[in-house]
Design a protein around this motif. Structure first.
Motif, mmCIF file in Angstrom:
data_model
loop_
_atom_site.group_PDB
_atom_site.id
_atom_site.type_symbol
_atom_site.label_atom_id
_atom_site.label_comp_id
_atom_site.label_asym_id
_atom_site.label_seq_id
_atom_site.Cartn_x
_atom_site.Cartn_y
_atom_site.Cartn_z
ATOM 1 N N LEU A 253 3.979 1.687 -1.108
ATOM 2 C CA LEU A 253 4.597 1.767 -2.353
ATOM 3 C C LEU A 253 3.930 2.080 -3.520
ATOM 4 C CD1 LEU A 253 7.613 1.370 -3.461
ATOM 5 C CD2 LEU A 253 6.847 -0.761 -4.307
ATOM 6 N N ALA A 254 2.466 1.438 -3.405
ATOM 7 C CA ALA A 254 1.678 1.872 -4.407
ATOM 8 C C ALA A 254 0.899 3.030 -4.354
ATOM 9 C CB ALA A 254 0.637 0.733 -4.504
ATOM 10 N N ARG A 255 1.197 3.825 -3.195
ATOM 11 C CA ARG A 255 0.319 4.971 -3.036
ATOM 12 C C ARG A 255 1.551 5.995 -2.408
ATOM 13 N NH1 ARG A 255 -3.755 1.519 -2.102
ATOM 14 N NH2 ARG A 255 -5.448 1.987 -3.595
ATOM 15 N N PHE B 78 14.237 6.793 -14.708
ATOM 16 C CA PHE B 78 13.199 5.943 -15.061
ATOM 17 C C PHE B 78 13.294 5.373 -16.489
ATOM 18 C CE2 PHE B 78 9.032 4.791 -16.581
ATOM 19 C CZ PHE B 78 8.918 3.863 -15.551
ATOM 20 N N PRO B 79 13.292 4.034 -16.853
ATOM 21 C CA PRO B 79 12.737 3.039 -15.977
ATOM 22 C C PRO B 79 13.530 2.554 -15.122
ATOM 23 C CG PRO B 79 12.909 2.213 -18.010
ATOM 24 C CD PRO B 79 13.120 3.646 -18.176
ATOM 25 N N ASN C 247 0.817 -0.805 -0.232
ATOM 26 C CA ASN C 247 -0.188 -0.247 -0.220
ATOM 27 C C ASN C 247 0.898 1.404 0.195
ATOM 28 O OD1 ASN C 247 -2.641 -0.741 -0.340
ATOM 29 N ND2 ASN C 247 -2.860 -1.289 2.097
ATOM 30 N N LYS D 296 -3.463 10.291 -6.919
ATOM 31 C CA LYS D 296 -4.777 10.865 -7.131
ATOM 32 C C LYS D 296 -4.359 12.285 -7.931
ATOM 33 C CE LYS D 296 -9.645 10.805 -7.414
ATOM 34 N NZ LYS D 296 -10.775 10.462 -6.307
ATOM 35 N N ASP E 261 14.395 2.480 -5.418
ATOM 36 C CA ASP E 261 13.239 2.831 -4.640
ATOM 37 C C ASP E 261 13.514 2.905 -3.222
ATOM 38 O OD1 ASP E 261 11.420 2.128 -7.353
ATOM 39 O OD2 ASP E 261 12.134 0.297 -7.061
ATOM 40 N N PRO F 47 2.199 7.773 -10.947
ATOM 41 C CA PRO F 47 1.625 6.687 -10.274
ATOM 42 C C PRO F 47 1.376 6.470 -8.914
ATOM 43 C CG PRO F 47 3.230 6.433 -12.103
ATOM 44 C CD PRO F 47 3.368 7.767 -11.575
ATOM 45 N N GLY F 48 0.136 6.268 -8.737
ATOM 46 C CA GLY F 48 -0.379 5.808 -7.366
ATOM 47 C C GLY F 48 -0.831 7.028 -6.358
ATOM 48 N N PRO G 173 8.726 5.360 -5.031
ATOM 49 C CA PRO G 173 9.334 4.653 -6.064
ATOM 50 C C PRO G 173 9.825 5.398 -7.034
ATOM 51 C CG PRO G 173 6.809 4.773 -6.316
ATOM 52 C CD PRO G 173 7.138 5.362 -5.077
ATOM 53 N N ARG G 174 10.561 4.929 -7.847
ATOM 54 C CA ARG G 174 11.169 5.736 -8.808
ATOM 55 C C ARG G 174 10.395 6.604 -9.642
ATOM 56 N NH1 ARG G 174 13.825 0.490 -11.464
ATOM 57 N NH2 ARG G 174 13.531 -0.121 -9.240
ATOM 58 N N THR G 175 9.204 6.341 -10.113
ATOM 59 C CA THR G 175 8.080 7.008 -10.776
ATOM 60 C C THR G 175 7.689 8.066 -10.227
ATOM 61 O OG1 THR G 175 6.455 5.575 -9.828
ATOM 62 C CG2 THR G 175 7.068 4.922 -11.788
#
Lengths: 364, 188, 289
Positions: free
Chosen positions: B28-30, B163-164, B26, B143, B168, B140-141, B181-183
């Protein structure tokens, strides 16, 4: 009236019950025991152990019984079981020169130290159905057999090596990668290729090997040596600091001798192909050796003739029968959502084509 | 080996690993979202959060590097005993643990290759505190935009440009974890 | 009870899968190689999705499994049962009640929330595979961002058929970088790939895991003069009357007459319960009466 298909669970349970009934067959016929399968269908047991990558004749026999004799299904059962087993460690490399050979033949020399041992082979049987077996006759008298050689039997290829006539394999101390614990990375290496071929589908590897004999990456092979027998398996116990024997397994090993023209940097000499497989599996071991040799073209400076057997990615990506059968059979699963989207598309394209070329259609 | 090194593992590994993973995923995804993660009782000064990440992620396949106040015999033994990970130099590390200062320079860590951008290091940065304020994060992740108390911005901007490829980051303090993360694009 | 570990896989395997999932989330759309295990179900039947779900589930989760949008298709039933036995999780057919949804070939109609996770079963993760069968080549193409071949293929479709002839597994570009296969969902579902939930993709046989964090930019490949179009059968659902859901076409009788019904069974049932009725639902009601 439309009723959505329900009751998937009940259908599955019923299918399983029916399957169990079919497996058992006519209950007035005696049930097969695991021991009977292990002892009397031992070559099937060997194939399941080899392609299941698990050396356990009793479990292989159980898998054959459970799968109603479908060997790929049996291999699948063994593989799925194998993944759940904890790893205690790795064995030392087995020393096949220490094999107690039940069978050991060379096509390249009439005789050699250690001798030619024909062993239990179908080779010179006449393929005539033996109706005595159908009559369930008494067991035959014990065959007269010499005891397997317990002393080390030298590898025949090493006799060529003393003259420098065959390419020397460089010993490598690195722990080989484990195909079952790391994702396959391409290009691969020989250790991984041999591992993959050893558990590859016997029919697939046989077909590939056969194609090399018929001119697709032709590489005329002699069986330098084929040996079958038991080898001790040793494992180093960290707490003890030395290796102890933990058991014994029967292996089939094949080394082929292949001619090689020599290259700019190498004088002409023979080269080798190699196959090592669990159990008595000689068709498989020879096939592996031929395909191994064909895949070594780059390393030996040969040209790529574009043959399938020279194509590492093609061979390794398709030799595993559990992957292959799973993906092949998955097309039985419902795909109606995808099919529906294709239906819509084809209808749309046909409608548009009819609007674009109305005259043509009228003329037809 | 000190007794301390033998203690502090998850009491119920299958369940605690799963719960810790969900917190890490959660986070890393956000990027910027602060999650609770606990279960491990690592030797000081390792935080509960960092210890839990290590237990959940590390094993014999993931070399770990330690730096700064975490480069101690007890922490080293604790990680080796509970995970089987090898302790290595930063260039070989899959996971690296340290403070922001002790992890520098970031150029010593693997950032992956063009064909395998996943072969890069993940840094576990121990912080004094984590707050949803400070640098502005987008990508990404996220809003619209998120805020997170980052130790600085320039290094993360440079990392995002790779990136890519790239590194991280997990940030840990007490029983809290956040990630970058790298994004993620970072602004003042 | 079960002799196997929680969620079947051993901890070491789950750890390896979890690391791959995290890398996937950090590099959206990039296919992370992972050492896929042999599962007790065949390759091609969802082993990738099952491994990802096994590494993701906690005992507090509520799991929903769908195949073709339906909860009651045999393989969905089989996978749901697998996790009931091995992980002891609660299962549901209700999309909004689920915290983890494993799917094959569909994205649910109901908009997913940020506390949900969608796990896809993927047969062939490589979007370039049917243009270039070699992994060694496609890996280079992704590294160099060389996606010309894909555009040529789509363009050839247009010149031959007047439209892009891909209706499912329609390729997308993620965050302007990686071209990704969204798994064989109908292209109707492509716009939903930008969502609030975490999306995880597992390909067992091909040993790849990839992911989309929430709100990641996902564009379906197209051309300015031939823009992407999310299409469905030009009907309303005959059971619930929905006009915006993906429909299955059902053959009704030997004369081949058809009806159309939502592929998302939970969505359709929910609408019917709420009193929405389609053209044939009224007939059904009369039959019942």
């Amino acid at each position: 009236m439309y009723v959505a298909v329900k009751g998937g669970e009940r259908a599955i349970d019923n299918a399983h019950a029916w399957l169990a009934e079919e497996r058992r067959g006519d209950t007035s016929i005696a049930e097969l025991s695991i021991e009977q399968i292990r002892e009397q269908l031992s070559l099937a047991v060997n194939r399941v152990m080899a392609e299941g990558s698990l050396y356990d004749p009793d479990l292989a026999a159980l898998a054959i019984k459970q799968s109603r004799g479908d060997l790929i299904e049996a291999i699948f059962l063994i593989r799925a079981y194998r993944t759940t087993l904890p790893r205690f460690g790795s064995s030392e490399p087995v020393k096949t020169e220490e094999m107690a050979c039940d069978r050991r033949i060379s096509a390249t020399f009439k005789d050699a130290p250690g001798g030619q041992v024909l062993g239990p082979t179908f080779d010179y049987t006449h393929r005539l159905l033996d109706f005595k077996l159908a009559a369930e006759s008494d067991p035959q008298a014990d065959a007269e057999t010499a005891k397997p050689r317990r002393e080390p039997t030298p590898h025949i290829m090493e006799f060529l090596n003393t003259e420098g006539l065959i390419q020397t394999e460089i010993a490598c101390e690195d722990t080989p990668p484990d195909l079952t614990r790391e994702p396959m990375e391409l290009p691969s290496n020989r250790a991984l290729r041999l591992q993959s071929l050893a558990r590859g589908d016997e029919g697939f590897v046989l077909g590939m090997a056969y194609s090399t004999q018929r001119g697709y990456a032709r590489n005329h092979a002699f069986v330098g040596e084929l040996r079958i027998g038991a080898v001790p398996v040793e494992m180093e116990i960290a707490e003890l600091g030395f290796a102890i024997e933990i058991g014994e397994m029967t292996l089939t090993e094949c080394e082929t001798v292949n001619q090689f023209q020599g290259s700019k940097t190498e004088p002409p000499q023979f080269t080798r192909g190699y196959g090592l497989v669990f159990g008595q599996s000689e068709r498989k071991a020879i096939s592996v050796a031929l395909v191994d040799r064909a895949l070594r073209w780059k390393e030996l400076g040969e040209s790529d003739s574009g043959a399938a057997a020279q194509d590492e990615e093609f061979v390794l990506s398709h030799c595993d029968n559990i992957q292959a059968t799973g993906f092949l059979e998955h097309i039985k699963l419902p795909h109606y959502v995808d099919f529906q989207s294709e239906l819509e598309l084809v209808r749309k394209l046909r409608r548009e084509a009819a609007e674009t070329y109305p005259m043509q259609e009228a003329a037809e | 080996m000190q007794v301390q090194a033998l203690e502090g593992a998850f009491a119920n590994a299958p369940i605690e690993n799963a719960v810790a993973f969900r917190a890490a995923m959660n986070a890393l995804a956000r990027p910027g979202q602060i999650e609770k993660i606990s279960g491990a009782k690592p030797p000081a000064p390792l935080s509960v959060a960092a210890g839990s990440l290590i237990l959940m992620l590390c094993d014999s396949e993931t070399p770990v590097s330690l730096s700064g106040p975490f480069e101690t015999a007890v922490i080293r033994d604790w990680i080796i005993f509970h995970t089987g990970a090898q302790i290595v130099t930063p260039d070989k590390a899959v996971f690296a643990i340290g403070t922001w200062q002790s992890l520098a320079p970031l150029s010593q860590f693997a950032i992956g290759t063009a064909q395998y951008p996943d072969r890069s290091a993940t840094l576990i940065v121990e912080c004094d505190e984590l707050k949803p304020q400070g640098a502005t994060l987008t990508g990404p992740g996220i809003k619209d935009a998120a805020q997170l108390s980052l130790p600085e911005t320039q290094s993360f901007q440079d990392n995002a440009k790779l990136f890519p490829l790239g590194l991280d980051f997990f940030f840990t303090t007490g029983t809290q974890v956040a990630a970058l993360p790298r994004t993620t694009k970072v602004d003042h | 009870m079960t002799d196997y570990n929680f969620a079947y896989l051993d901890e070491q395997t789950k750890r390896m899968i979890r690391r791959a999932i995290l890398k996937g989330l950090a590099i959206p759309g990039y296919q992370v190689p992972f050492a896929s295990r042999e599962m007790p179900m065949p390759y091609g039947w969802g082993t990738g999705g099952v491994q990802v779900s096994a590494a993701t589930l906690t005992p507090d989760d509520t799991l929903k499994v769908i195949d073709q949008g339906a909860d009651d298709t045999t393989n969905a039933v089989s996978i749901r049962k697998f996790f009931e036995v091995t992980a002891g999780v609660t299962t549901t057919e209700n999309t909004t009640e689920a915290s983890v949804i494993q799917t094959r070939h569909r994205i649910p109609e109901a908009e997913l929330r940020d506390d949900q996770i969608l796990v896809y079963q993927v047969p062939i993760p490589e979007p370039l595979r049917f243009l270039e069968p070699r992994e060694t080549e496609t890996r280079k193409m992704h590294a160099l961002e060389e996606y010309g071949l894909m555009h040529v293929k789509l363009y050839e479709d247009i010149s031959q058929h007047g439209a892009i002839a891909t209706s499912y597994a329609y390729p997308v570009k993620v965050e302007g970088r990686y071209v990704m296969d969204p798994s064989p969902i109908p292209k109707f579902d492509n716009p939903k790939l930008e969502m609030s939930a975490i999306q995880l993709f597992g390909a067992g046989r091909e040993q790849r895991i990839y992911a989309l964090p929430p709100y990641t930019k996902v564009e379906s490949l197209d051309f300015e003069d031939y823009p992407f179009e999310a299409t469905k059968a030009d009907h309303a659902c005959d059971m619930c009357g929905a006009e915006n859901s993906y429909l299955d076409e059902v053959i009704m009788d030997d004369q081949g007459s058809r009806m159309f019904v939502c592929s998302d069974t939970d969505f359709c049932a929910g609408r019917q319960q709420a009193g929405h009725l389609g053209a044939l639902a009224a007939v059904n009601a009369e039959d019942a009466a």
